[in-house]
Design an enzyme around this catalytic site. Structure first.
Site, PDB file in Angstrom:
ATOM      1  N   TYR A  13       0.856  -1.197   0.000  1.00 58.19           N
ATOM      2  CA  TYR A  13       0.000   0.000   0.000  1.00 58.19           C
ATOM      3  C   TYR A  13       0.894   1.249   0.000  1.00 58.19           C
ATOM      4  CZ  TYR A  13      -2.774   3.804   2.030  1.00 58.19           C
ATOM      5  OH  TYR A  13      -3.367   5.017   2.277  1.00 58.19           O
ATOM      6  N   LYS A  43       1.507   4.164  -2.745  1.00 54.11           N
ATOM      7  CA  LYS A  43       1.140   5.555  -2.444  1.00 54.11           C
ATOM      8  C   LYS A  43       2.322   6.477  -2.792  1.00 54.11           C
ATOM      9  CE  LYS A  43      -2.239   7.022  -0.833  1.00 54.11           C
ATOM     10  NZ  LYS A  43      -3.495   7.445  -1.542  1.00 54.11           N
TER      11      LYS A  43
HETATM   12  N1  NDP Z   1      -8.086   5.876   6.054  1.00 59.59           N
HETATM   13  C1  NDP Z   1      -6.901   6.365   6.442  1.00 59.59           C
HETATM   14  O1  NDP Z   1      -6.512   6.293   7.631  1.00 59.59           O
HETATM   15  C2  NDP Z   1      -6.041   7.071   5.456  1.00 59.59           C
HETATM   16  C3  NDP Z   1      -6.376   7.149   4.109  1.00 59.59           C
HETATM   17  N2  NDP Z   1      -5.562   7.843   3.240  1.00 59.59           N
HETATM   18  C4  NDP Z   1      -5.937   7.982   1.843  1.00 59.59           C
HETATM   19  O2  NDP Z   1      -7.231   8.578   1.765  1.00 59.59           O
HETATM   20  C5  NDP Z   1      -7.888   8.172   0.566  1.00 59.59           C
HETATM   21  C6  NDP Z   1      -9.280   7.682   0.891  1.00 59.59           C
HETATM   22  O3  NDP Z   1      -9.203   6.550   1.744  1.00 59.59           O
HETATM   23  P1  NDP Z   1     -10.496   5.986   2.460  1.00 59.59           P
HETATM   24  O4  NDP Z   1     -11.624   6.884   2.213  1.00 59.59           O
HETATM   25  O5  NDP Z   1     -10.089   5.670   3.836  1.00 59.59           O
HETATM   26  O6  NDP Z   1     -10.698   4.625   1.667  1.00 59.59           O
HETATM   27  P2  NDP Z   1     -12.078   3.892   1.288  1.00 59.59           P
HETATM   28  O7  NDP Z   1     -11.720   2.476   1.029  1.00 59.59           O
HETATM   29  O8  NDP Z   1     -13.111   4.159   2.323  1.00 59.59           O
HETATM   30  O9  NDP Z   1     -12.537   4.608  -0.039  1.00 59.59           O
HETATM   31  C7  NDP Z   1     -11.918   4.422  -1.264  1.00 59.59           C
HETATM   32  C8  NDP Z   1     -12.977   4.361  -2.351  1.00 59.59           C
HETATM   33  O10 NDP Z   1     -12.318   4.166  -3.611  1.00 59.59           O
HETATM   34  C9  NDP Z   1     -13.040   3.158  -4.306  1.00 59.59           C
HETATM   35  N3  NDP Z   1     -12.213   2.489  -5.305  1.00 59.59           N
HETATM   36  C10 NDP Z   1     -11.305   1.498  -5.091  1.00 59.59           C
HETATM   37  N4  NDP Z   1     -10.795   1.080  -6.261  1.00 59.59           N
HETATM   38  C11 NDP Z   1     -11.387   1.821  -7.245  1.00 59.59           C
HETATM   39  C12 NDP Z   1     -11.298   1.831  -8.656  1.00 59.59           C
HETATM   40  N5  NDP Z   1     -10.504   0.970  -9.313  1.00 59.59           N
HETATM   41  N6  NDP Z   1     -12.065   2.701  -9.351  1.00 59.59           N
HETATM   42  C13 NDP Z   1     -12.895   3.536  -8.706  1.00 59.59           C
HETATM   43  N7  NDP Z   1     -13.031   3.580  -7.358  1.00 59.59           N
HETATM   44  C14 NDP Z   1     -12.285   2.727  -6.636  1.00 59.59           C
HETATM   45  C15 NDP Z   1     -13.479   2.204  -3.210  1.00 59.59           C
HETATM   46  O11 NDP Z   1     -14.486   1.329  -3.665  1.00 59.59           O
HETATM   47  P3  NDP Z   1     -14.632  -0.117  -2.938  1.00 59.59           P
HETATM   48  O12 NDP Z   1     -14.913   0.172  -1.480  1.00 59.59           O
HETATM   49  O13 NDP Z   1     -15.743  -0.763  -3.651  1.00 59.59           O
HETATM   50  O14 NDP Z   1     -13.312  -0.796  -3.122  1.00 59.59           O
HETATM   51  C16 NDP Z   1     -13.959   3.202  -2.161  1.00 59.59           C
HETATM   52  O15 NDP Z   1     -15.278   3.612  -2.395  1.00 59.59           O
HETATM   53  C17 NDP Z   1      -6.981   7.103  -0.063  1.00 59.59           C
HETATM   54  O16 NDP Z   1      -6.207   7.696  -1.072  1.00 59.59           O
HETATM   55  C18 NDP Z   1      -6.073   6.666   1.082  1.00 59.59           C
HETATM   56  O17 NDP Z   1      -4.846   6.211   0.602  1.00 59.59           O
HETATM   57  C19 NDP Z   1      -4.449   8.481   3.681  1.00 59.59           C
HETATM   58  C20 NDP Z   1      -4.089   8.432   4.979  1.00 59.59           C
HETATM   59  C21 NDP Z   1      -4.818   7.711   5.972  1.00 59.59           C
HETATM   60  C1  LIG Z   2      -3.575  -2.717  17.870  1.00 60.43           C
HETATM   61  C2  LIG Z   2      -5.074  -2.626  17.983  1.00 60.43           C
HETATM   62  C3  LIG Z   2      -5.518  -2.378  19.393  1.00 60.43           C
HETATM   63  C4  LIG Z   2      -5.651  -1.563  17.104  1.00 60.43           C
HETATM   64  C5  LIG Z   2      -5.370  -1.714  15.617  1.00 60.43           C
HETATM   65  C6  LIG Z   2      -5.643  -0.408  14.929  1.00 60.43           C
HETATM   66  C7  LIG Z   2      -5.201  -0.401  13.469  1.00 60.43           C
HETATM   67  C8  LIG Z   2      -6.224  -1.126  12.648  1.00 60.43           C
HETATM   68  C9  LIG Z   2      -4.993   1.050  13.002  1.00 60.43           C
HETATM   69  C10 LIG Z   2      -3.951   1.772  13.869  1.00 60.43           C
HETATM   70  C11 LIG Z   2      -3.216   2.747  12.967  1.00 60.43           C
HETATM   71  C12 LIG Z   2      -4.033   2.747  11.699  1.00 60.43           C
HETATM   72  C13 LIG Z   2      -3.477   3.297  10.447  1.00 60.43           C
HETATM   73  C14 LIG Z   2      -3.958   2.873   9.215  1.00 60.43           C
HETATM   74  C15 LIG Z   2      -4.986   1.780   9.135  1.00 60.43           C
HETATM   75  C16 LIG Z   2      -5.573   1.342  10.483  1.00 60.43           C
HETATM   76  C17 LIG Z   2      -4.510   1.292  11.567  1.00 60.43           C
HETATM   77  C18 LIG Z   2      -3.402   0.320  11.196  1.00 60.43           C
HETATM   78  C19 LIG Z   2      -3.351   3.357   7.920  1.00 60.43           C
HETATM   79  C20 LIG Z   2      -2.395   2.261   7.449  1.00 60.43           C
HETATM   80  C21 LIG Z   2      -4.412   3.598   6.863  1.00 60.43           C
HETATM   81  C22 LIG Z   2      -3.832   4.116   5.562  1.00 60.43           C
HETATM   82  C23 LIG Z   2      -2.748   5.103   5.680  1.00 60.43           C
HETATM   83  O1  LIG Z   2      -2.472   5.823   4.729  1.00 60.43           O
HETATM   84  C24 LIG Z   2      -1.924   5.140   6.872  1.00 60.43           C
HETATM   85  C25 LIG Z   2      -2.663   4.709   8.124  1.00 60.43           C
HETATM   86  C26 LIG Z   2      -1.745   4.715   9.327  1.00 60.43           C
HETATM   87  C27 LIG Z   2      -2.484   4.388  10.592  1.00 60.43           C
END
Ligand code: NDP
Ligand SMILES: CC(C)CCC[C@@H](C)[C@H]1CC[C@H]2C3=C(CC[C@]12C)[C@@]1(C)CCC(=O)C[C@@H]1CC3
Length: 349
Positions: A145, A149
């Site tokens: 991942y 990224k």
């Molecule tokens: N969540 C986090 O803690 C963090 C997230 N990010 C970034 O934030 C952004 C959003 O993440 P987040 O909202 O959490 O992720 P989600 O999985 O909630 O949302 C991503 C969306 O993109 C869709 N998607 C996946 N593949 C495709 C494709 N081929 N074509 C069109 N749509 C697609 C997914 O659909 P489906 O669910 O059906 O796969 C989903 O609806 C990402 O770029 C992630 O890297 C950055 C830092 C931390």
């Molecule tokens: C150890 C347990 C008690 C709790 C597990 C929590 C984890 C699932 C999360 C803690 C930090 C999170 C995190 C992400 C996903 C969920 C965790 C691993 C990311 C990898 C999501 C995508 C990103 O871009 C970075 C995030 C860093 C922190």
């Protein structure tokens, strides 16, 4: 959402990944500000009277081209689940798919592209304290991942040009209502009795960022990109600016969900080594069986090292500062997930 005043706008914007966690919150905010919003995603997960939905795969450029006519700004926040551990899919969507997004933007004359990147692009498992954007990309990212990224962010920033202004926002550890990763995973592990242990000494500080702050940063960045085009081509860390001990944060979530806080310590390097062995096993059996372990070297490192970042650059270049404090953010998040609360909870101190 409590936000500072942001001027309404009537331009057409497209949110790729707008049915996901970040994307949908962003869509709702943009609509409330008066933007004309389109969503492009694999699926439609909600309805909104002001949004036009386009279902398609961003790996297919023809799908993308259909929704980009007259679009001023594209927000790209689509990704396969960060915890899904599927290298082929990450490469296809985050790298090849992002090339398609860029090509389609150029072809359709889109002016601005905001990528939701991740602060993890500079993280390779060692401590990062108050890291800023001068840190180099991780040389050896811990998972595919993160690796994709990094590739994605490089592609987007190097495409910055006169005709298409690009910017990458790097949030970290996003949480809030409808979060599909952090809260559900934590609740699932807790329900299975797997959250009794603290990995390492429990003194590592981490950034967790509330969704409203992430959304606010996206809207601000898009608006500032028009008024201050010199910010284009840059990456910006986005956090709550309140680093907290990882295990303090997890304990608050767990207690709020009606589970006990973890209290027994396990040595960091022992667990890291165990996660490494698990990964080797997963790799060996991968031709026959797909396993997605929660225990990976990445999750162990995230749980056991410092990784918090400076938002100084976003503050000084486009006035970003968090609009929801961590305390409130945790409270709001816990209230939003009654279904994840422990049904057998006794009063836990
Ligand atoms: N969540 C986090 O803690 C963090 C997230 N990010 C970034 O934030 C952004 C959003 O993440 P987040 O909202 O959490 O992720 P989600 O999985 O909630 O949302 C991503 C969306 O993109 C869709 N998607 C996946 N593949 C495709 C494709 N081929 N074509 C069109 N749509 C697609 C997914 O659909 P489906 O669910 O059906 O796969 C989903 O609806 C990402 O770029 C992630 O890297 C950055 C830092 C931390
Ligand atoms: C150890 C347990 C008690 C709790 C597990 C929590 C984890 C699932 C999360 C803690 C930090 C999170 C995190 C992400 C996903 C969920 C965790 C691993 C990311 C990898 C999501 C995508 C990103 O871009 C970075 C995030 C860093 C922190």
């Amino acid at each position: 959402m409590s936000v500072k005043a942001i001027k309404p706008d009537s331009k057409i914007v497209l949110v790729i990944g707008g049915s996901g966690f970040v994307g949908r919150h962003l869509v709702e905010k943009l609509c409330s500000l008066g933007y004309t919003v389109r969503v492009f995603d694999l699926r439609t997960t909600f309805e909104h009277e002001k949004v036009t939905f386009y279902n398609g795969d961003l790996c297919n450029k023809q799908d993308l081209l259909k929704c980009m006519d007259n679009v001023d700004t594209v927000f790209h926040c689509a990704t396969p689940s960060p915890l899904s551990n599927n290298k082929k899919v990450f490469l296809r969507v985050n790298v090849d798919g992002t090339k398609n997004v860029l090509d389609a933007c150029f072809e359709k004359g889109v002016k601005n592209l905001i990528l939701t990147s991740s602060a993890s692009v500079v993280y390779s498992g060692s401590n990062i304290e108050h890291g800023d954007e001068t840190l180099p990309y991780a040389k050896r990212p811990l998972d595919c991942y993160t690796q994709t990224k990094i590739q994605q962010e490089k592609l987007v920033l190097s495409a910055n040009s006169e005709s298409l202004k690009t910017i990458a926002l790097r949030p970290h550890g996003i949480f809030g209502p409808r979060d599909p990763h952090m809260l559900p995973t934590t609740a699932r592990l807790a329900a299975a009795g797997k959250t009794k242990f603290i990995i390492g000494k429990g003194i590592n500080k981490v950034d967790f960022t509330y969704i409203d702050n992430v959304v606010y940063a996206h809207v601000l960045a898009a608006q500032q990109l028009q008024q201050k085009p010199e910010i284009a081509g840059n990456a910006y860390n986005i956090t709550n600016n309140e680093p907290i001990l990882f295990w303090e944060f997890m304990s608050r979530l767990l207690k709020g969900l009606g589970y006990a806080a973890p209290k027994y310590h396990l040595p960091y390097y022992f667990i890291y080594f165990l996660a490494f062995l698990v990964q080797i096993f997963v790799f060996i059996v991968s031709p026959f069986k797909t396993i997605r372990p929660t225990l990976t070297t990445m999750t162990v490192a995230l749980a056991g090292t410092h990784h918090y970042y400076s938002c100084e650059k976003a503050a000084s270049e486009f006035n970003y500062s968090p609009v929801v404090k961590l305390e409130d953010a945790i409270e709001r998040t816990l209230q939003s997930v009654p279904e994840l609360h422990n049904k057998h909870a006794k009063k836990v101190k």
